[in-house]
Design a protein around this motif. Structure first.
Motif, short mmCIF file in Angstrom:
data_model
loop_
_atom_site.label_atom_id
_atom_site.label_comp_id
_atom_site.label_asym_id
_atom_site.label_seq_id
_atom_site.Cartn_x
_atom_site.Cartn_y
_atom_site.Cartn_z
N ILE A 539 -2.63 13.05 20.96
CA ILE A 539 -4.00 12.80 21.41
C ILE A 539 -4.11 13.01 22.91
O ILE A 539 -5.08 13.58 23.40
CB ILE A 539 -4.40 11.35 21.07
CG1 ILE A 539 -4.51 11.16 19.57
CG2 ILE A 539 -5.70 10.99 21.72
CD1 ILE A 539 -5.80 11.63 19.00
N VAL A 540 -3.08 12.59 23.62
CA VAL A 540 -3.09 12.75 25.07
C VAL A 540 -3.17 14.23 25.43
O VAL A 540 -3.97 14.65 26.27
CB VAL A 540 -1.82 12.10 25.66
CG1 VAL A 540 -1.64 12.48 27.10
CG2 VAL A 540 -1.93 10.60 25.54
N THR A 543 -6.72 15.66 24.56
CA THR A 543 -7.81 15.28 25.44
C THR A 543 -7.65 15.92 26.81
O THR A 543 -8.62 16.40 27.40
CB THR A 543 -7.88 13.76 25.60
OG1 THR A 543 -6.57 13.27 25.79
CG2 THR A 543 -8.53 13.12 24.43
N LEU A 544 -6.43 15.97 27.31
CA LEU A 544 -6.25 16.57 28.62
C LEU A 544 -6.66 18.04 28.62
O LEU A 544 -7.38 18.50 29.49
CB LEU A 544 -4.78 16.47 29.04
CG LEU A 544 -4.41 15.21 29.80
CD1 LEU A 544 -2.96 15.27 30.16
CD2 LEU A 544 -5.26 15.08 31.02
N LEU A 547 -10.39 18.39 28.30
CA LEU A 547 -11.11 17.97 29.48
C LEU A 547 -11.02 19.00 30.59
O LEU A 547 -11.99 19.27 31.30
CB LEU A 547 -10.55 16.64 30.00
CG LEU A 547 -11.09 15.38 29.35
CD1 LEU A 547 -10.38 14.19 29.95
CD2 LEU A 547 -12.58 15.26 29.57
N PHE A 624 -8.18 17.22 10.32
CA PHE A 624 -8.31 15.81 10.67
C PHE A 624 -8.32 15.62 12.18
O PHE A 624 -9.10 14.87 12.74
CB PHE A 624 -7.16 15.05 10.03
CG PHE A 624 -6.96 13.67 10.56
CD1 PHE A 624 -5.76 13.30 11.12
CD2 PHE A 624 -7.97 12.74 10.51
CE1 PHE A 624 -5.56 12.03 11.59
CE2 PHE A 624 -7.78 11.46 10.98
CZ PHE A 624 -6.57 11.10 11.52
N ALA A 627 -11.60 16.66 13.64
CA ALA A 627 -12.62 15.63 13.43
C ALA A 627 -12.41 14.46 14.38
O ALA A 627 -13.37 13.92 14.95
CB ALA A 627 -12.59 15.15 11.99
N SER A 628 -11.15 14.08 14.59
CA SER A 628 -10.88 12.97 15.50
C SER A 628 -11.34 13.30 16.91
O SER A 628 -11.94 12.47 17.59
CB SER A 628 -9.39 12.65 15.56
OG SER A 628 -8.87 12.53 14.29
N TYR A 631 -14.93 12.84 17.27
CA TYR A 631 -15.34 11.46 17.42
C TYR A 631 -15.19 10.97 18.84
O TYR A 631 -15.80 10.00 19.24
CB TYR A 631 -14.51 10.56 16.49
CG TYR A 631 -15.14 10.41 15.13
CD1 TYR A 631 -14.88 11.32 14.13
CD2 TYR A 631 -16.00 9.37 14.86
CE1 TYR A 631 -15.46 11.18 12.89
CE2 TYR A 631 -16.58 9.22 13.62
CZ TYR A 631 -16.31 10.14 12.64
OH TYR A 631 -16.89 10.01 11.42
N LEU A 632 -14.31 11.62 19.61
CA LEU A 632 -14.18 11.25 21.01
C LEU A 632 -15.24 11.92 21.87
O LEU A 632 -15.15 11.89 23.08
CB LEU A 632 -12.81 11.67 21.54
CG LEU A 632 -11.57 11.09 20.90
CD1 LEU A 632 -10.35 11.66 21.54
CD2 LEU A 632 -11.58 9.59 21.03
N ASN A 633 -16.23 12.57 21.21
CA ASN A 633 -17.27 13.31 21.94
C ASN A 633 -16.75 14.52 22.68
O ASN A 633 -17.35 14.94 23.66
CB ASN A 633 -18.00 12.40 22.93
CG ASN A 633 -18.97 11.52 22.20
OD1 ASN A 633 -19.01 11.53 20.99
ND2 ASN A 633 -19.75 10.76 22.94
N LEU A 634 -15.60 15.04 22.25
CA LEU A 634 -15.11 16.25 22.90
C LEU A 634 -15.12 17.39 21.91
O LEU A 634 -14.34 18.30 21.99
CB LEU A 634 -13.66 16.03 23.37
CG LEU A 634 -13.47 14.98 24.45
CD1 LEU A 634 -12.01 14.72 24.63
CD2 LEU A 634 -14.07 15.46 25.74
N MET A 646 -19.85 15.44 11.47
CA MET A 646 -19.53 14.14 10.91
C MET A 646 -19.74 13.03 11.93
O MET A 646 -20.29 11.98 11.62
CB MET A 646 -18.07 14.16 10.46
CG MET A 646 -17.82 13.28 9.30
SD MET A 646 -16.26 13.64 8.58
CE MET A 646 -15.65 12.00 8.40
N GLN A 650 -22.40 9.64 11.89
CA GLN A 650 -21.73 8.35 11.71
C GLN A 650 -22.63 7.22 12.17
O GLN A 650 -22.63 6.13 11.60
CB GLN A 650 -20.45 8.36 12.55
CG GLN A 650 -19.65 7.10 12.45
CD GLN A 650 -18.81 7.07 11.20
OE1 GLN A 650 -18.38 8.10 10.71
NE2 GLN A 650 -18.61 5.90 10.68
#
Lengths: 693, 341
Positions: A539-540, A543-544, A547, A624, A627-628, A631-634, A646, A650
């Protein structure tokens, strides 16, 4: 003789069979076998050059045969195939536009053709406890909005009957009845006081009044006490004089209803000397609530609950002074509604210590308190509402002559003669939104004659549809067909998954092959590097990357490749370690094969089974992950994305759960099928691993 | 063995260091998030940046400066150092004074470490409860499935395992929310705050624990079943049977212990997996844990908090890997001795 192993294998079935076997064994001498029953397989024949009778089979054909035997994997594969097919076909075949928003058609429930009776799938929603206008008791309709004047519910879109029930509001309402006026003590002052408008009374008349209380007044442990006074303006210009009619401050109050008779006489008795001969005064009532206790019932201090206040002239039943001045009321709802539109002097209002009309020398303490209304009876309705009819049904609208001409006559859709009127209306093309002209209205504004038409418009034609649309999953918050949105997103996710899986397999294979084949220092360094890289939580990394580099499709691919190859590399490496010491590899090297040939021709084909399985099982993981990240808006921008679809719906799980349920079901089905498929693949490629997962 | 442990610890520290450095440098490449607010509230943030060594005051009035604040009559102007200089200051900040920076958006000027430590208990509680529930249940299901292999019980459990492994936890909680919270109204729809009565708080635990635990139970059950099924057909169990032990005796005394071997490392692995995976769950259900903090910090671009959060996840992950490897050594003597399995 039966072997020891067989005999000791437990399980009732086995032991029973063993017993049977024991019983069926006959001694050798009783068997009927003669020499002629035996035949030589080979005698004096050289069979080492004879071709095989059986067909040659490759590794993959063998695996396919094993795969087909596994029914659940085949079913899963079929389901995956169907979903992939839908992901390809639906975005192309479905013609609705998912890039533009259509806010009028947002949040439509699902509508399936042919399912008109199933309440979840016929495009209807159930609305409960809607305020009804029950002026016609046999035909209640949803009450109009006080702001717009029209209801948000179209009566023709209501399916079936409206179930009515009674409800109680705590505010005054145009469509309510009854109600109880509440005079509540202010915590600060422990009292409250309310005053009526002024009215002229003639002391020669006999007057009575009755104040009815509601039984809620009796619900307090310490009952309130009250007094009723009148402010009488004996002299028109002087301050009013307070005349007490009822005083319960020192005794138990009557809290069911109180009637005071002939209070005109009481007023007359209090006349000051200078007004002894005056017979008509301006007076008003004041009700003062006192409660000495700090008893709190439900967070409130004791209060007076009043149901009606009626003052009458006994002599003259037609004297409506009290009604005209606004003193009388029988329905608290009517009182509050009426009082909203009156000036303050004509209202029942809270008595304030700074009231300019109050006598400065009033002997009573100046309380303020609170005045509210409760228990206004309203009719509430529960009904099933056809949302599609609401958005796409027929509406009557008024449009101007100019607009009618430019939109419908000039485009050749209808023919109409303004001089003849509605009977001359003719539809030229079926796609015309206008169905009929109801009437033609002429109005004269500032000398000019303006002609408007009331037309009935079929809204789905107005919005450009040929028939009433069917949305299998309903529409999302932008009015887009959610079925198409989901499957477009699914196609993007699948493509992302396949691309990432292929790249990961290639990268991992190369890395693992080098690391596994050469061993030694090379292996050690590569292993350390892999270990460090795998320590980062994925996840790290995602996201990095997103971003810093934005969220386009290419960035997503790169983010997933960064750590995705590690698993494949480890698997390949372990496979290489398994096969690298085999004898055929040694033989190949002895015969002079190069490293590359050994890797690609001998070892890799043996290891390809688990690799393909890992690759296939990677795809649901990628979906998956996508989708995750959404959900983090990225989430993925630019292409239709399943995760973004999705995560957007929500938030509407409370009001429109069908949206998220549809998306969640599809993704669950996809992932379960992929897992079953992957398991089947693994068992097919390596049956020795069967059951060990 | 201690040499092994020390070696792994050292590797872990190096890995953490490398990862954090990479994270730091990548973060600095993202446009700088200036905190909102008045000059007075922003000043402590920039002064802290100066103290940390990320920025410096520009004394020369003619030089250009990135940030210019005016409070009263004094004008403060700041500029950023080059990235590598910032990097060394950051390292110094962590190693000498454990200063991870202040939060800019979430709670202005509060230490980022404090924000995380505030929220850590909630996530930990949730995950611990999930693991405590999931492990025994998964174990029991796995044993049942293995002992009744190929009978209906096995099929039901295997199908359930298959379904629950595939469905992601946030999809699971969506379904559970719709059925139990919004539909039947038995359970609260959002995480109850600390002021709510005890029974509501306990009910509030049920949904997130269930959605986290289902996945873990499925994983444990599958693994246990596979291990136990393999052991049931092994030779030492056959010997036990031959010796005269009943089926129950042989399973409990011999089979179970051996199947436990891979489970214990799995427990630790599951715990870490849950911690990372509960991010979205916390966001959907409104739990104030470090997962939702991560999401909020990223959305609001509060990079100091994101850094500390990432550092925490990385450390936990690596620590868990280390523990897993060590526990393999403790539980299975064959690995401890260095023999091939």
């Amino acid at each position: 003789m039966v072997s020891l192993t067989q005999e000791l294998e437990w399980g009732p079935r086995n032991s029973m069979e063993n017993n049977k076997k024991n019983k069926n064994l006959t001694p050798v001498e009783n068997r009927d076998i003669s020499k002629a029953d035996f035949k030589f397989v080979q005698m004096d024949e050289k069979i080492h050059d004879v071709k095989f009778d059986t067909k040659p089979t490759t590794f993959f054909k063998d695996a396919l045969k094993r795969f087909i035997k596994n029914k659940s994997s085949v079913t899963a594969g079929v389901i995956i195939g169907i979903l992939i097919l839908m992901a390809i076909v639906v975005p192309i075949a479905n013609t609705s536009n998912i890039k533009q928003s259509f806010p009028q058609g947002s949040f439509l429930p699902p509508k399936w053709p042919g399912m008109d009776n199933v309440n979840g799938l016929n495009g209807t929603k159930k609305y409960a406890n809607i305020l009804l206008d029950a002026t016609d008791p046999d035909n209640p309709v949803p009450a109009p909005d006080t702001d717009t004047g029209t209801s948000t519910f179209y009566p023709d879109a209501i399916v079936g009957e409206i179930e009515t029930s009674l409800g109680y509001y705590s505010t005054a309402n145009l469509y309510g009845r009854g109600g109880t006026l509440v005079l509540r003590a202010d915590k600060r002052d422990k009292g409250a006081s309310i005053s009526t408008p002024y009215a002229f009374m003639n002391v020669n008349n006999e007057y009575n009044f009755t104040l009815e209380f509601d039984e809620k007044t009796l619900e307090f442990e310490t009952l309130p006490s009250y007094s009723i006074v009148m402010d009488v303006k004996y002299v028109a210009s002087a301050d009013p004089v307070v005349v007490t009619l009822v005083d319960f401050t020192n005794e138990e109050a009557d809290l069911t209803s109180i009637t005071v008779t002939d209070f005109g006489q009481t007023i007359a008795d209090h006349r000051p000397l200078e007004s002894l001969l005056v017979t008509s005064f301006e007076t008003r009532f004041r009700i003062i609530l006192e409660t000495t206790s700090s008893d709190v019932n439900g967070g409130h201090y004791p209060a007076l609950f009043m149901n009606s206040f009626v003052a009458t002239n006994v002599n003259n039943a037609n004297d409506d002074t009290f009604t005209e001045s606004g003193i009388n009321w029988t329905s608290a709802n009517e009182l509050v509604l009426r009082d909203k539109n009156l000036t303050s002097t004509k209202r029942w209002r809270l008595y304030s210590p700074t009231d300019p009309l109050s006598p400065p020398s009033a002997p009573v303490t100046l309380f303020s308190g609170a005045k509210t209304i409760i228990d206004v009876e309203v009719t509430l309705g529960t009904f099933v509402y056809d949302e599609y009819q609401k958005v796409f049904g027929e509406r009557v609208q008024r449009i101007t002559k100019a607009e009618f001409i430019s939109k419908y006559i000039e485009t050749g859709l209808v023919r109409y003669d303004f001089d003849i009127g509605p009977t001359s209306f003719e539809i030229l093309k079926d796609s015309s939104p206008v169905i009929t002209v109801v009437r033609q209205v002429s109005s004269n504004i500032l000398g000019k004659i303006i002609i408007d038409l009331d037309v009935e418009i079929s809204m789905y034609k107005y919005y450009g549809f040929e028939t009433m649309p069917y949305y299998l999953f309903g529409t999302n918050q932008r009015g887009n067909d959610f079925f198409k949105v989901v499957f477009s997103g699914l196609s993007t996710s699948l493509i992302l998954g396949v691309v990432v899986a292929v790249i990961n397999i290639i990268l991992g294979m190369i890395w693992g092959a080098i690391s596994g084949y050469y061993g030694g220092t090379v292996d050690l360094i590569m292993e350390r590097f892999t270990e460090i890289l795998s320590g980062v939580p994925s996840i790290v990394v995602f996201t990095l990357t997103i971003l810093t580099l934005g969220n386009s499709f290419g960035v997503f691919i790169m983010a997933m490749i960064l750590t995705g190859w590690i698993g494949i590399a480890a698997r390949t490496r372990s496979q290489f370690y398994r096969y690298k010491r085999r004898e055929y590899v040694l033989a190949s090297r002895t015969l002079g094969a190069s490293d590359g040939r050994i890797i690609f021709r001998h070892i890799l084909p043996n290891s390809v089974g688990p690799l393909i399985t890992s690759g296939v099982l990677m795809i649901p993981g990628i979906i998956f992950t996508e989708a995750s990240i959404a959900y983090l808006n990225l989430g993925l921008q630019g292409l239709p994305s399943f995760g973004v679809a999705m995560s957007e719906v929500q938030g509407y799980i409370h009001t429109d759960p069908y949206l998220i349920v549809a998306a969640a079901l599809i993704v669950s089905l996809l992932m379960v099928s992929f897992n079953l498929f992957g398991n089947g693949l693994r068992d097919a490629f390596n049956p020795s691993l069967k059951g060990v997962e | 063995m201690w040499r092994y442990v020390l070696k792994r610890l050292g590797l872990m520290l190096i890995t953490t260091f490398v990862i954090l450095s990479l994270t730091f440098i990548l973060m600095k490449m993202i446009p700088f998030p200036h905190p909102p607010g008045t000059a007075e509230t922003r000043l402590p943030f920039y002064m802290n940046q100066v103290r940390l060594g990320y920025m410096y005051r520009v004394q020369d009035p003619t030089a250009s400066a990135e940030v210019s604040l005016q409070i009263g009559t004094t004008i403060y102007r700041f500029n950023q150092f080059p990235v590598l200089t910032q990097y060394s200051s950051w390292l110094r900040g962590i190693f000498t004074e454990w200063n991870w920076g202040l939060s800019t958006r979430i709670r202005l000027n509060v230490s980022a470490m404090e924000i995380i430590l505030d929220r850590l208990p909630y996530s930990l509680k949730l995950n611990l409860v999930s693991v405590f529930i999931a492990v025994p249940l998964g174990f029991v299901f796995g044993i049942t499935a293995a002992l009744n292999k190929n009978k209906p019980a096995d099929h039901i459990i295997s199908t359930g395992v298959m379904i629950f492994i595939s469905i992601p936890s946030f999809v699971m909680i969506t379904f559970l929310l719709i059925i139990f919270a919004y539909g039947l109204k038995w359970l609260p729809t959002q995480w109850p705050s600390d002021n709510a009565p005890l029974d509501v708080r306990v009910l509030g635990f049920v949904l997130p624990v269930a959605s986290l635990a289902f996945g873990s139970i499925a994983g444990f059950a599958r693994y246990t079943r596979a291990e136990l099924a393999e052991i049931m057909s092994s030779e030492f169990l056959l010997l036990a049977r031959t010796k005269g032990l009943t089926k129950t005796q042989s399973v409990i005394r011999h089979a179970l212990r051996n199947s436990l071997v891979p489970i214990i490392p799995m427990i630790i692995g599951e715990f870490v997996g849950l911690l990372a995976g509960s991010m979205i769950l916390e966001n959907l259900y409104g739990i104030p844990g470090i997962g939702s903090l991560f999401i909020t910090a990223i959305q609001q671009k509060d990079y100091n908090v994101v850094m500390v959060d990432m550092a925490m996840y990385t450390m936990i992950g690596l620590l868990a890997t280390l523990l897993v490897d060590l526990s393999y050594g403790i539980v299975d003597p064959r690995i401890r001795m260095g023999a091939k399995k």
